[in-house]
Design a protein around this motif. Structure first.
Motif, PDB file in Angstrom:
ATOM      1  N   MET A   1     -34.598 -33.114 -35.645  1.00 39.28           N
ATOM      2  CA  MET A   1     -33.894 -32.189 -35.688  1.00 39.28           C
ATOM      3  C   MET A   1     -33.360 -31.180 -35.943  1.00 39.28           C
ATOM      4  N   SER A   2     -33.816 -30.033 -35.588  1.00 44.76           N
ATOM      5  CA  SER A   2     -33.614 -28.866 -36.483  1.00 44.76           C
ATOM      6  C   SER A   2     -32.650 -28.172 -37.266  1.00 44.76           C
ATOM      7  N   ASP A   3     -32.334 -27.333 -38.638  1.00 43.40           N
ATOM      8  CA  ASP A   3     -30.923 -27.135 -39.181  1.00 43.40           C
ATOM      9  C   ASP A   3     -30.093 -26.376 -37.882  1.00 43.40           C
ATOM     10  N   ALA A   4     -30.594 -25.500 -37.805  1.00 42.24           N
ATOM     11  CA  ALA A   4     -30.025 -24.312 -36.775  1.00 42.24           C
ATOM     12  C   ALA A   4     -29.126 -25.600 -35.375  1.00 42.24           C
ATOM     13  N   VAL A   5     -29.450 -26.772 -34.944  1.00 46.35           N
ATOM     14  CA  VAL A   5     -29.125 -27.086 -34.227  1.00 46.35           C
ATOM     15  C   VAL A   5     -27.882 -28.723 -35.235  1.00 46.35           C
ATOM     16  N   PHE A   6     -28.223 -29.079 -36.022  1.00 46.24           N
ATOM     17  CA  PHE A   6     -27.307 -29.548 -37.410  1.00 46.24           C
ATOM     18  C   PHE A   6     -25.913 -29.383 -37.161  1.00 46.24           C
ATOM     19  N   HIS A   7     -26.241 -27.558 -37.560  1.00 47.11           N
ATOM     20  CA  HIS A   7     -25.093 -26.242 -37.868  1.00 47.11           C
ATOM     21  C   HIS A   7     -24.602 -26.803 -36.971  1.00 47.11           C
ATOM     22  N   SER A   8     -25.184 -26.387 -36.207  1.00 50.32           N
ATOM     23  CA  SER A   8     -23.994 -26.325 -34.871  1.00 50.32           C
ATOM     24  C   SER A   8     -23.025 -27.061 -34.441  1.00 50.32           C
ATOM     25  N   LEU A   9     -23.579 -28.399 -34.426  1.00 54.46           N
ATOM     26  CA  LEU A   9     -23.329 -29.835 -34.806  1.00 54.46           C
ATOM     27  C   LEU A   9     -21.547 -30.003 -35.154  1.00 54.46           C
ATOM     28  N   VAL A  10     -22.392 -29.122 -36.510  1.00 58.04           N
ATOM     29  CA  VAL A  10     -20.899 -29.767 -37.637  1.00 58.04           C
ATOM     30  C   VAL A  10     -19.840 -28.335 -37.465  1.00 58.04           C
ATOM     31  N   PHE A  11     -20.228 -27.079 -36.747  1.00 58.76           N
ATOM     32  CA  PHE A  11     -19.139 -26.542 -35.843  1.00 58.76           C
ATOM     33  C   PHE A  11     -18.595 -26.660 -35.075  1.00 58.76           C
ATOM     34  N   MET A  12     -19.207 -27.692 -34.316  1.00 59.26           N
ATOM     35  CA  MET A  12     -18.545 -27.706 -33.275  1.00 59.26           C
ATOM     36  C   MET A  12     -17.680 -29.527 -33.489  1.00 59.26           C
ATOM     37  N   CYS A  13     -17.948 -29.817 -34.496  1.00 61.00           N
ATOM     38  CA  CYS A  13     -16.951 -31.320 -34.584  1.00 61.00           C
ATOM     39  C   CYS A  13     -16.050 -30.984 -35.209  1.00 61.00           C
ATOM     40  N   SER A  14     -16.537 -29.697 -36.495  1.00 64.33           N
ATOM     41  CA  SER A  14     -14.712 -28.770 -36.985  1.00 64.33           C
ATOM     42  C   SER A  14     -13.729 -27.936 -35.965  1.00 64.33           C
ATOM     43  N   LEU A  15     -14.400 -27.786 -34.702  1.00 62.06           N
ATOM     44  CA  LEU A  15     -13.492 -27.403 -33.641  1.00 62.06           C
ATOM     45  C   LEU A  15     -12.653 -28.822 -33.105  1.00 62.06           C
ATOM     46  N   PHE A  16     -13.587 -29.583 -32.944  1.00 56.49           N
ATOM     47  CA  PHE A  16     -12.421 -30.660 -32.158  1.00 56.49           C
ATOM     48  C   PHE A  16     -11.444 -31.309 -33.171  1.00 56.49           C
ATOM     49  N   ALA A  17     -12.721 -31.506 -34.818  1.00 55.73           N
ATOM     50  CA  ALA A  17     -10.940 -31.617 -35.504  1.00 55.73           C
ATOM     51  C   ALA A  17      -9.910 -31.006 -35.359  1.00 55.73           C
ATOM     52  N   ALA A  18      -9.892 -29.743 -35.990  1.00 54.74           N
ATOM     53  CA  ALA A  18      -8.477 -28.686 -36.471  1.00 54.74           C
ATOM     54  C   ALA A  18      -8.132 -29.475 -35.063  1.00 54.74           C
ATOM     55  N   ALA A  19      -8.617 -28.791 -33.486  1.00 54.95           N
ATOM     56  CA  ALA A  19      -8.283 -28.949 -32.322  1.00 54.95           C
ATOM     57  C   ALA A  19      -7.485 -30.411 -32.532  1.00 54.95           C
ATOM     58  N   THR A  20      -7.368 -30.997 -32.745  1.00 52.12           N
ATOM     59  CA  THR A  20      -7.020 -32.667 -32.433  1.00 52.12           C
ATOM     60  C   THR A  20      -6.140 -32.607 -33.827  1.00 52.12           C
ATOM     61  N   TRP A  21      -5.967 -31.784 -34.314  1.00 54.52           N
ATOM     62  CA  TRP A  21      -4.495 -32.365 -35.503  1.00 54.52           C
ATOM     63  C   TRP A  21      -3.794 -30.960 -36.030  1.00 54.52           C
ATOM     64  N   CYS A  22      -4.293 -29.581 -35.014  1.00 56.28           N
ATOM     65  CA  CYS A  22      -3.105 -29.058 -34.500  1.00 56.28           C
ATOM     66  C   CYS A  22      -2.429 -30.289 -33.174  1.00 56.28           C
ATOM     67  N   LEU A  23      -2.651 -30.808 -32.292  1.00 57.70           N
ATOM     68  CA  LEU A  23      -2.282 -31.159 -30.790  1.00 57.70           C
ATOM     69  C   LEU A  23      -1.390 -32.351 -31.890  1.00 57.70           C
ATOM     70  N   ALA A  24      -1.728 -33.222 -32.863  1.00 56.98           N
ATOM     71  CA  ALA A  24      -0.946 -33.936 -33.455  1.00 56.98           C
ATOM     72  C   ALA A  24       0.164 -33.650 -34.162  1.00 56.98           C
ATOM     73  N   VAL A  36      -9.251 -20.288 -36.709  1.00 59.60           N
ATOM     74  CA  VAL A  36     -11.381 -19.711 -38.054  1.00 59.60           C
ATOM     75  C   VAL A  36     -12.190 -21.208 -37.263  1.00 59.60           C
ATOM     76  N   ALA A  37     -11.903 -22.509 -36.649  1.00 55.37           N
ATOM     77  CA  ALA A  37     -13.020 -22.952 -36.611  1.00 55.37           C
ATOM     78  C   ALA A  37     -13.583 -23.038 -34.696  1.00 55.37           C
ATOM     79  N   SER A  38     -12.687 -21.652 -34.125  1.00 59.96           N
ATOM     80  CA  SER A  38     -12.957 -21.100 -32.926  1.00 59.96           C
ATOM     81  C   SER A  38     -13.769 -19.927 -32.840  1.00 59.96           C
ATOM     82  N   LEU A  39     -13.024 -19.552 -33.935  1.00 55.48           N
ATOM     83  CA  LEU A  39     -14.378 -18.232 -34.744  1.00 55.48           C
ATOM     84  C   LEU A  39     -16.179 -18.489 -34.983  1.00 55.48           C
ATOM     85  N   LEU A  40     -15.674 -19.157 -35.967  1.00 63.90           N
ATOM     86  CA  LEU A  40     -17.095 -19.799 -36.190  1.00 63.90           C
ATOM     87  C   LEU A  40     -18.082 -20.247 -35.344  1.00 63.90           C
ATOM     88  N   TRP A  41     -17.383 -20.344 -33.775  1.00 67.58           N
ATOM     89  CA  TRP A  41     -18.015 -21.925 -33.007  1.00 67.58           C
ATOM     90  C   TRP A  41     -18.944 -20.616 -32.392  1.00 67.58           C
TER      91      TRP A  41
END
Length: 90
Positions: A1-24, A36-41
Motif C-alpha cells: 500500500m502506498s503512502d498516499a493511500v494510507f494517509h487518505s485512509l487515516v483522514f477518512m477514519c478521522s472523519l468517521f471518528a469525529a462524526a461519530t463523536w459529534c452524533l454521540a 476540520v476533518a471534513s475539510l482535510l478529507w
C-alpha cells in the motif's frame, strides 16, 4: 500500500471518528472536529476518490468521496445547532 493511500485512509477514519463523536455528544468541540476533518478529507481524498459524478472542468469535479465531506458538514451543522440549544437550556 502506498503512502498516499494510507494517509487518505487515516483522514477518512478521522472523519468517521469525529462524526461519530459529534452524533454521540453534540458539543461545540465535536462539531468543530467534524468541520476540520471534513475539510482535510476534501484535500486528501485523492487516491480514494471514486467516480466523478459532476465535472466542473476537465481536471476537476465532484467525486463520490467528496460526498463524505458534505455529509460531515451536515452532521457538524446539526451538532452546532444541538449544542446551541443545550446551552440555552442550561
Amino acid at each position: 500500500m502506498s503512502d498516499a493511500v494510507f494517509h487518505s485512509l487515516v483522514f477518512m477514519c478521522s472523519l468517521f471518528a469525529a462524526a461519530t463523536w459529534c452524533l454521540a455528544r453534540p458539543i461545540f468541540l465535536s462539531s468543530l472536529a467534524v468541520v476540520v476533518a471534513s475539510l482535510l478529507w476534501v484535500l486528501m481524498n485523492g487516491p480514494l476518490e471514486g467516480r466523478v459524478l459532476y465535472s466542473v472542468t476537465p481536471n476537476h469535479g465532484l467525486t463520490e468521496a467528496d460526498l463524505l465531506s458534505a455529509v460531515g458538514l451536515v452532521i457538524a451543522l446539526w451538532g452546532f445547532r444541538s449544542a446551541r440549544k443545550s446551552d440555552r437550556k442550561s
